[in-house]
Design an enzyme around this catalytic site. Structure first.
Site, PDB file in Angstrom:
ATOM      1  N   HIS A  86       0.654  -1.221   0.138  1.00  0.00           N
ATOM      2  CA  HIS A  86      -0.043  -0.161  -0.009  1.00  0.00           C
ATOM      3  C   HIS A  86       0.834   1.075   0.218  1.00  0.00           C
ATOM      4  CE1 HIS A  86       0.165  -0.114   4.605  1.00  0.00           C
ATOM      5  NE2 HIS A  86       0.017   1.167   4.328  1.00  0.00           N
ATOM      6  N   ASP A 222       1.182  -7.832   2.224  1.00  0.00           N
ATOM      7  CA  ASP A 222       1.420  -6.133   1.950  1.00  0.00           C
ATOM      8  C   ASP A 222       2.631  -5.855   1.712  1.00  0.00           C
ATOM      9  OD1 ASP A 222       1.027  -3.640   1.881  1.00  0.00           O
ATOM     10  OD2 ASP A 222      -0.486  -3.423   3.519  1.00  0.00           O
ATOM     11  N   SER A 656       4.117   2.070   8.643  1.00  0.00           N
ATOM     12  CA  SER A 656       3.719   1.215   7.352  1.00  0.00           C
ATOM     13  C   SER A 656       5.088   0.845   6.672  1.00  0.00           C
ATOM     14  CB  SER A 656       2.771   1.748   6.372  1.00  0.00           C
ATOM     15  OG  SER A 656       1.599   1.376   6.840  1.00  0.00           O
TER      16      SER A 656
HETATM   17  N1  ARG Z   1      -4.615   0.349   7.365  1.00  0.00           N
HETATM   18  C1  ARG Z   1      -3.540   0.591   6.952  1.00  0.00           C
HETATM   19  C2  ARG Z   1      -2.937   1.848   7.079  1.00  0.00           C
HETATM   20  O1  ARG Z   1      -3.563   2.820   7.638  1.00  0.00           O
HETATM   21  C3  ARG Z   1      -3.635  -0.111   5.447  1.00  0.00           C
HETATM   22  C4  ARG Z   1      -4.290   0.845   4.574  1.00  0.00           C
HETATM   23  C5  ARG Z   1      -4.168   0.431   3.016  1.00  0.00           C
HETATM   24  N2  ARG Z   1      -5.325  -0.488   2.885  1.00  0.00           N
HETATM   25  C6  ARG Z   1      -6.484  -0.491   2.680  1.00  0.00           C
HETATM   26  N3  ARG Z   1      -7.111  -1.777   2.445  1.00  0.00           N
HETATM   27  N4  ARG Z   1      -7.073   0.665   2.492  1.00  0.00           N
HETATM   28  O2  ARG Z   1      -2.300   2.426   6.232  1.00  0.00           O
HETATM   29  N1  GLU Z   2      -1.157   1.247   7.531  1.00  0.00           N
HETATM   30  C1  GLU Z   2      -0.550   2.231   8.474  1.00  0.00           C
HETATM   31  C2  GLU Z   2       0.193   3.250   7.615  1.00  0.00           C
HETATM   32  O1  GLU Z   2       0.038   3.306   6.536  1.00  0.00           O
HETATM   33  C3  GLU Z   2       0.096   1.791   9.628  1.00  0.00           C
HETATM   34  C4  GLU Z   2      -1.259   1.333  10.478  1.00  0.00           C
HETATM   35  C5  GLU Z   2      -1.530   2.384  11.546  1.00  0.00           C
HETATM   36  O2  GLU Z   2      -1.677   3.383  11.636  1.00  0.00           O
HETATM   37  O3  GLU Z   2      -0.550   1.855  12.809  1.00  0.00           O
HETATM   38  O4  GLU Z   2       1.310   3.701   8.159  1.00  0.00           O
END
Ligand code: ARG
Ligand code: GLU
Length: 721
Positions: A86, A222, A656
């Site tokens: 991502h 990921d 991330s």
């Molecule tokens: N929750 C993760 C973050 O905050 C992954 C986001 C990307 N993935 C998604 N399914 N939208 O970045």
């Molecule tokens: N998916 C998040 C990022 O892009 C990490 C998830 C979180 O917030 O811990 O940094």
């Protein structure tokens, strides 16, 4: 009896002085002073000096800030880098077309020559950091206003930065810590030739999609791979095909030994923002006021967009990235507010505030310095919450209408067309730029979807945003339509050139200065410009007055907390600088009667498989490998293929892509998310519920090696078994 009580009290106060196990994002520079002993007690076998050193190469030399908001790590002496799928998503998408759909099918460069350049992408290494509090605060005193203070610090910083990078290719920056009580200098080296090496197909890299996002048990692969290129002198160089792979001072060793529950782990990366030391009023504003409004508005957008995507393939392509973005914060906010509620977060803060007030008033000196901090917080938050709410309705609601947001970008053109001193040439340059952004906009624009968004969001805005803080044009137009938003909507989309790409391109094609009238009369533009003016003239002054008052109170408040809890170790809030979080691999109980194990396996992917649901289609090749049980050296000792694991490391957005390392400092995983029940950790960490989610490095290598057949990449790595 009495001794027992004293013992209990003693242990309690001892715990009060410790941050909760797993909590904290610590400065690498201070590890030996603050954390090393605890880390070793928890199982770590390397030293603080192995993690961060300026005298010799250390793990820090293998960590980069990837782009603006993710982390990456070096895994070969040839500049090979791992981050999340991502995080690479935008660049993978830019290289994708219908013929070469790398996003859907994956991409693997077979040779270095096939690795794809990404203009605009950079990675940043930290060369060193240094406490420069004394120098940065020279000339500052307690009497001066926040504004004067800030300007002195800014001027001092400029000198320090210049000094720090003299005669080098480095950049430097000074950042405030503990809300401006301390300052650190960061010297960095930025590389701009970063090429895409490989990415798994979306049904691996994004398996589970937005449905599984923020959730455990998780099975998302990921990750994506890039390579840093440098000039022949190994220094940063603009993209050139003559550039060569960068040789880092350090790259990570990868461990295939596997992980057990309880194992020590640490995460090394660039967490973005946390607010752990704010008063209850701030938590209340976020968890009980802002989040619910934003959640509601995002829910409306998602309902409309998701339905449209389900019914049409083109709409799915156009809206999937947008939906992912909307959904990501939507779900995070729901989890955060829920987490604060279940943790009694506001009550906990309030009870701390009572103790604080008692402490402050217990002596004339602290009373003079800090006695008024909490009452002042109460006052400014009380006044600001309605403003913040109205602003949330504006930014999450009105600006959720795509056409309005697009029309917003035309302010500058209108201003310049009306300014006689601006030459025609500059106008035509602006038009060229707008043509490009228009192409990007309409490529992913569906008018039907947007019409529905307009009606839904405008209705909520008119009904729910406090009238006194509503954008005047919106209020007036709604009144003109006697509240009939439906007919207003249909008029706007009938009349506005912005809603129809053909009409719009025709206008731009032969654009002459006087055509600006057509834009000024356009109903979308009128709306957008009304929103802009109101933001500038009404919101901006309110927001900046609040921010200034809040900044100076928060600075005092945290200084006071440090004085009051003199024995406690305080970690600074995240601010996109390099940090270490450490904890243990650990299962958790998300709800009464439920216990989540600390790892997931490929079996879980097969259990989730559903060819009917986009997010749960399983890659056929992966299925074959699963059926043959062909995991090679990447299988766990239990013979299954481990996919993900969780641990108690305190992480946030920006982490991330961060490496997750074991007691020997070897790479065991890539951080990519947090468990939903613990998403309040940006405001308050709970050791029972807060877990970071990582991709098991063995699954990552299995995909690269067995699925993609990119053995050349695995061969570059340093692997221990
Ligand atoms: N929750 C993760 C973050 O905050 C992954 C986001 C990307 N993935 C998604 N399914 N939208 O970045
Ligand atoms: N998916 C998040 C990022 O892009 C990490 C998830 C979180 O917030 O811990 O940094």
């Amino acid at each position: 009896m009495k001794t027992k009580l004293i013992l209990i009290l003693l242990t309690l106060s001892l715990f009060a002085n410790q941050s909760r196990a797993g909590e904290g994002m610590w400065l690498p520079l201070l590890l030996s002073q603050l954390n090393e002993k605890e880390m070793r007690d928890m199982g770590m076998r390397i030293t603080a000096e192995d993690i961060y050193s300026i005298n010799h190469s250390s793990l820090k030399d293998a960590i980069v800030l990837f782009g603006g908001g993710c982390t990456g790590e070096l895994v070969s002496d040839q500049g090979l880098l791992l981050t999340n799928h991502h995080c690479g998503y935008g660049n993978i998408q830019k290289h994708s077309s219908l013929e070469h759909d790398y996003l859907t099918k994956g991409f693997w460069a077979q040779r270095m020559e096939e690795e794809l350049p990404n203009p605009g992408l950079s990675v940043t290494f930290l060369v060193r950091m240094e406490d420069v509090t004394t120098q940065a605060m020279k000339g500052v005193n307690d009497k001066m206003s926040q504004k004067v203070r800030d300007s002195i610090i800014r001027a001092n910083s400029k000198v320090l930065v210049k000094e720090a990078i003299k005669g080098t290719q480095y950049t430097a920056q000074i950042k405030p810590f503990y809300n401006g009580n301390q300052f650190y200098l960061f010297v960095s080296e930025i590389f701009t030739d970063v090429r895409l090496v490989g990415a798994p197909p979306s049904n691996i890299g994004k398996f589970g999609g937005d449905t599984d996002n923020w959730m455990w048990p998780r099975h998302t692969g990921d990750f994506s791979m890039f390579r840093i290129y440098a000039g022949k002198d190994n220094k940063p160089a603009e993209y050139s095909k003559d550039n060569v792979p960068y040789h880092p001072a350090k790259h990570l060793t990868i461990s295939l030994k596997g992980i057990q529950e309880g194992d020590f782990t640490f995460v090394y990366g660039f967490p973005g923002t946390t607010q752990e030391y704010v008063p209850s009023y701030a938590v209340d504003m976020t968890a009980l006021e802002r989040n619910p409004i934003a959640i509601g508005l995002r829910q409306q957008r998602l309902d409309i967009i998701d339905k449209a995507m389900e019914n049409d393939r083109l709409t799915r392509i156009q809206y999937s990235a947008k939906a992912a973005g909307i959904s990501n914060s939507w779900k995070k906010m729901i989890g955060e507010s829920r987490g604060i509620k279940l943790l009694d977060g506001i009550e906990k803060k309030q009870s701390f505030e009572q103790d604080f007030q008692k402490w402050a008033q217990s002596n004339p000196e602290t009373n003079a310095k800090y006695g008024q901090v909490l009452p002042a917080f109460e006052k400014i938050y009380g006044a600001y919450i309605p403003v913040n709410n109205a602003y949330t309705y504006l930014s999450e609601g009105l600006l959720g209408i795509e056409m309005v947001r697009f029309a917003y970008g035309f302010n500058n053109l209108v201003k310049k067309c009306n300014d006689k001193s601006i030459p025609d040439l500059e106008i035509s340059k602006l038009i060229d730029g707008l043509k490009q952004s228009a192409a990007a906009f309409y490529k992913n624009y569906n008018r039907q979807v947007d019409t529905q968004l307009f009606e839904a969001l405008m209705t909520t805005y008119s009904q729910s945003c406090e009238t006194g803080l509503q954008v005047p044009v919106v209020k007036e137009t709604a009144a003109k339509y006697k509240g009939n938003i439906k007919s207003w909507t249909s008029d706007v989309y009938k009349k506005s050139v912005f809603s129809d790409s053909t009409k719009f391109y025709a206008l731009l094609a032969g654009f002459e200065r006087r055509d600006v009238r057509k834009i000024e009369k356009d109903p979308s533009y009128i709306l957008a410009s009304g929103i802009y003016t109101f933001s500038q003239n009404t919101f901006y002054p309110l927001v900046s007055a609040f921010t200034a008052a809040n900044d100076s109170l928060q600075r005092l408040y945290i200084a006071a907390q440090m004085e009051m809890q003199a024995g406690k170790r305080f970690y600074p809030d995240a601010n996109s600088t390099l940090r270490i979080a450490y904890g243990n691999v650990k299962s958790y109980k998300p709800a009464d009667g439920v216990e989540y194990k600390w790892y997931t396996t490929l079996d879980g992917i097969m259990q989730k498989e559903n060819p009917e649901i986009y997010d749960y289609v399983v890659e056929p090749k992966l299925k074959e490998l699963y059926n043959r049980h062909d995991y090679g050296r990447y299988a766990d000792a239990d013979r299954s293929m481990h996919v993900g694991f969780i641990a108690s490391n305190h992480t946030t957005a920006g982490n991330s892509g961060s490496p997750v390392l074991n007691a020997d400092g070897q790479l065991i995983g890539i951080n990519f998310d947090r468990c939903w029940e613990g998403t309040m950790s940006d405001l308050m960490y709970d050791p029972d519920q807060c877990r970071n989610i990582s991709l098991d490095i063995r699954y990552c290598l299995f995909i690269i090696d067995k699925m993609a057949g990119a053995k050349r990449l695995v061969d570059e790595m340093t692997i221990v078994q």
